[in-house]
Design an enzyme around this catalytic site. Structure first.
Site, PDB file in Angstrom:
ATOM      1  N   SER A 258       5.536 -28.459  -9.889  1.00  0.00           N
ATOM      2  CA  SER A 258       6.804 -28.767 -10.551  1.00  0.00           C
ATOM      3  C   SER A 258       7.886 -27.953  -9.875  1.00  0.00           C
ATOM      4  CB  SER A 258       6.738 -28.388 -12.024  1.00  0.00           C
ATOM      5  OG  SER A 258       6.702 -26.977 -12.122  1.00  0.00           O
ATOM      6  N   LYS A 259       9.103 -28.229 -10.230  1.00  0.00           N
ATOM      7  CA  LYS A 259      10.257 -27.532  -9.645  1.00  0.00           C
ATOM      8  C   LYS A 259      10.087 -26.011  -9.740  1.00  0.00           C
ATOM      9  CE  LYS A 259      13.499 -30.297  -8.074  1.00  0.00           C
ATOM     10  NZ  LYS A 259      14.058 -30.101  -6.746  1.00  0.00           N
ATOM     11  N   ARG A 260       9.388 -25.577 -10.785  1.00  0.00           N
ATOM     12  CA  ARG A 260       9.260 -24.141 -11.022  1.00  0.00           C
ATOM     13  C   ARG A 260       8.478 -23.445  -9.897  1.00  0.00           C
ATOM     14  NH1 ARG A 260       5.928 -22.272 -14.448  1.00  0.00           N
ATOM     15  NH2 ARG A 260       5.372 -24.403 -15.010  1.00  0.00           N
ATOM     16  N   THR A 261       7.474 -24.127  -9.384  1.00  0.00           N
ATOM     17  CA  THR A 261       6.634 -23.493  -8.359  1.00  0.00           C
ATOM     18  C   THR A 261       6.981 -23.960  -6.944  1.00  0.00           C
ATOM     19  OG1 THR A 261       4.997 -25.080  -9.122  1.00  0.00           O
ATOM     20  CG2 THR A 261       4.613 -22.768  -9.658  1.00  0.00           C
ATOM     21  N   ASP A 263       9.918 -26.917  -4.730  1.00  0.00           N
ATOM     22  CA  ASP A 263      10.527 -28.248  -4.788  1.00  0.00           C
ATOM     23  C   ASP A 263       9.472 -29.289  -4.475  1.00  0.00           C
ATOM     24  OD1 ASP A 263      13.281 -27.696  -5.390  1.00  0.00           O
ATOM     25  OD2 ASP A 263      13.307 -26.628  -3.495  1.00  0.00           O
TER      26      ASP A 263
END
Ligand code: GLU
Length: 496
Positions: A258-261, A263
């Protein structure tokens, strides 16, 4: 000679839906398909699965094609290059899908279902309450063809459901090994919706058969669709292809990417200035390895060594730090002129200089790049590191930490001014950079100071930063006159 899938040249496909930008998981699927085709002298087909009319756009399709080309992948057949099984856009094959659906229906392998969404919802609720299997209860499978005709004639809408046969199936997934499923666990799924449009599971098989696809290599998230598709192959009279389901790409937290880990779209890495060969290399490492030791390899090496059996079953960890490290390795493989060419658009996009300004100062810009080459990992990292060279002396921003470090030296303004006087005199004899470095150190020592007492305020005055390239290099790139001006300005700001 027999003509099993093993012996004939393979035909594989990458089948993206143009409903968004190219996901890096999709890019990896494309790379592995491409490598497999190239390794075995087969064909790599690009098929655009654009049957979601509302969300599919030609812009996304173009961006996907461009992204693949940017990675260095070329396809043998596809919407732009054509081929013997054209058209390669699923939406343009609709008539064929409807024809094949009709064939299944006339053979009794599919049936019209008139159940309303309210009835289906009630059925689902009932099954949930009874804790029984969640599946269509086949009410409409019992309708006679006369009943179906009459209801259609009366204007009733229906969907077309696949009639799942009884039994069980085992497939040999080339990555996952044996995959077994009971047909009883497969619902009589919808092939054609009430508006007559076919569903993904239906068209994907029709097209794979028509395009003579021998190996379906795709992400593990599609494993859930495989039972439906395998049964449909048989119903349509085709031989199921070989399957290879690639492991999910997981973030460093072990969860879905996800964007958190990191792009998730290929374009993000493109715009962040990752060298394309580094992106391709890193994506190959997501579930595959060249050997136990070499992490850096070319696409040619991938092709020469790729085997589906070597793809790991477990989730591949997408480690952004490693990705950045790898990108830096690729950056350093480039010559300075190449690197300058690749970094220039990012410098321009960051608003530091126009294309013609960079062109005019071409040799200087290459010197800048040569000085930063060891420190950057991506092309887009360069502008942030060299912005101090492009701003006016007044606009030079002081990094808070660098300012704090310089302020620790009580005599900093005075040291800077005296240094400026000395530098002016020293430059008169045109010392080499090494001579200047040595002389600077001697000057500091002769004043009974430690090196940071000069270097920290000086670096702040010249670059505004706490770290970065060698100070003598920095002053030369900025120009000695401007450096002296910044030293005076820095002394004033530190005194104030
Ligand atoms: N169109 C599907 C997707 O974008 C791919 C289907 C497949 O590979 O079977 O996920």
């Amino acid at each position: 000679m027999n003509s099993t899938a093993v012996n004939r040249p393979p035909r594989v496909r990458f089948a993206p839906s143009p409903t968004g930008r190219l996901h890096i998981g999709g890019a990896r699927t494309a790379l592995f398909n491409w490598a497999f085709a190239r390794r075995h002298g087969g064909a790599f087909v690009l098929r655009i699965e654009d049957t979601d009319f509302e969300r599919s756009t030609r812009e996304f399709e173009r961006a996907i094609l461009d992204g693949l080309a940017w990675l260095g992948i070329r396809w043998d057949e596809g919407p732009d290059v054509g081929g013997p099984h054209a058209p390669y856009r699923q939406s343009e094959r609709l008539a064929r899908h409807v024809e094949l659906a009709g064939n299944l229906r006339s053979k009794g392998l599919a049936y019209a279902c008139f159940c309303s969404s309210e009835r289906l919802e009630a059925l689902r609720e009932q099954q949930a309450r009874d804790k029984s299997r969640q599946a269509y209860d086949r009410t409409c499978a019992l309708l006679s063809s006369e009943q179906v005709q009459a209801r259609h004639a009366a204007g009733e809408k229906s969907v077309l459901r696949f009639k799942v046969p009884s039994g069980s199936t085992t497939i040999q997934d080339r990555v996952r090994g044996e995959v077994h499923f009971e047909h009883a666990d497969v619902d009589d799924w919808v092939m054609l919706r009430s508006d007559g449009l076919p569903t993904y599971n239906f068209v994907v098989v029709c097209d794979d058969i028509d395009m003579r696809i021998t190996h379906v290599i795709r992400g593990e998230e599609h494993l859930i669709n495989t039972p439906k598709q395998v049964l449909l192959y048989t119903a349509l009279g085709g031989t199921p292809p070989e399957f290879a389901h690639l492991p999910l790409m997981l973030g460093t937290d072990g969860k879905k990417l996800s964007k958190r880990t990191g792009d998730t779209s290929l374009e993000d890495y493109q715009s962040q200035g990752y060298p394309p060969a580094a992106v391709a290399n890193f994506l190959c490492l997501q579930g595959w390895a060249l050997d136990g030791s070499r992490e850096i390899f070319t696409l040619e090496q991938l092709v020469a060594n790729f085997a589906l059996e070597d793809v790991s079953k477990g989730g591949a960890i997408f480690d952004l730090d490693k990705f950045r490290w790898l990108a830096g390795e690729y950056v350093r493989q480039e010559t300075v002129p190449e690197l300058a060419k690749h970094c220039a658009p990012h410098v321009i996009a960051a608003g530091l200089a126009s294309a013609s300004e960079l062109e005019q100062r071409h040799a200087w810009f290459e010197q800048v790049v040569a000085c930063e080459r060891e420190r950057i990992h991506t092309y887009a990292e360069l502008p942030g590191r060299i912005a101090w060279l492009f701003c006016t002396d007044q606009d030079l921003a002081f990094d808070a930490k660098a300012l704090e470090a310089a302020r620790k030296h009580a005599q900093a303004p005075q040291t800077l001014r005296e240094y400026a006087t000395w530098l002016t005199a020293t430059l008169a004899s045109s010392p080499s950079k090494d001579e200047l470095r040595t002389a600077m150190k001697a000057w500091v020592a002769a004043r009974g100071l430690k090196l940071p007492a000069l270097f920290q305020p000086l670096r702040l005055a010249i670059t505004g930063q706490a770290g970065g390239l060698d100070l003598v290099d920095a002053m030369e790139l900025l120009g000695h006159e401007q450096s002296l001006a910044r030293i005076e300005l820095g002394a004033r700001r530190l005194a104030g």
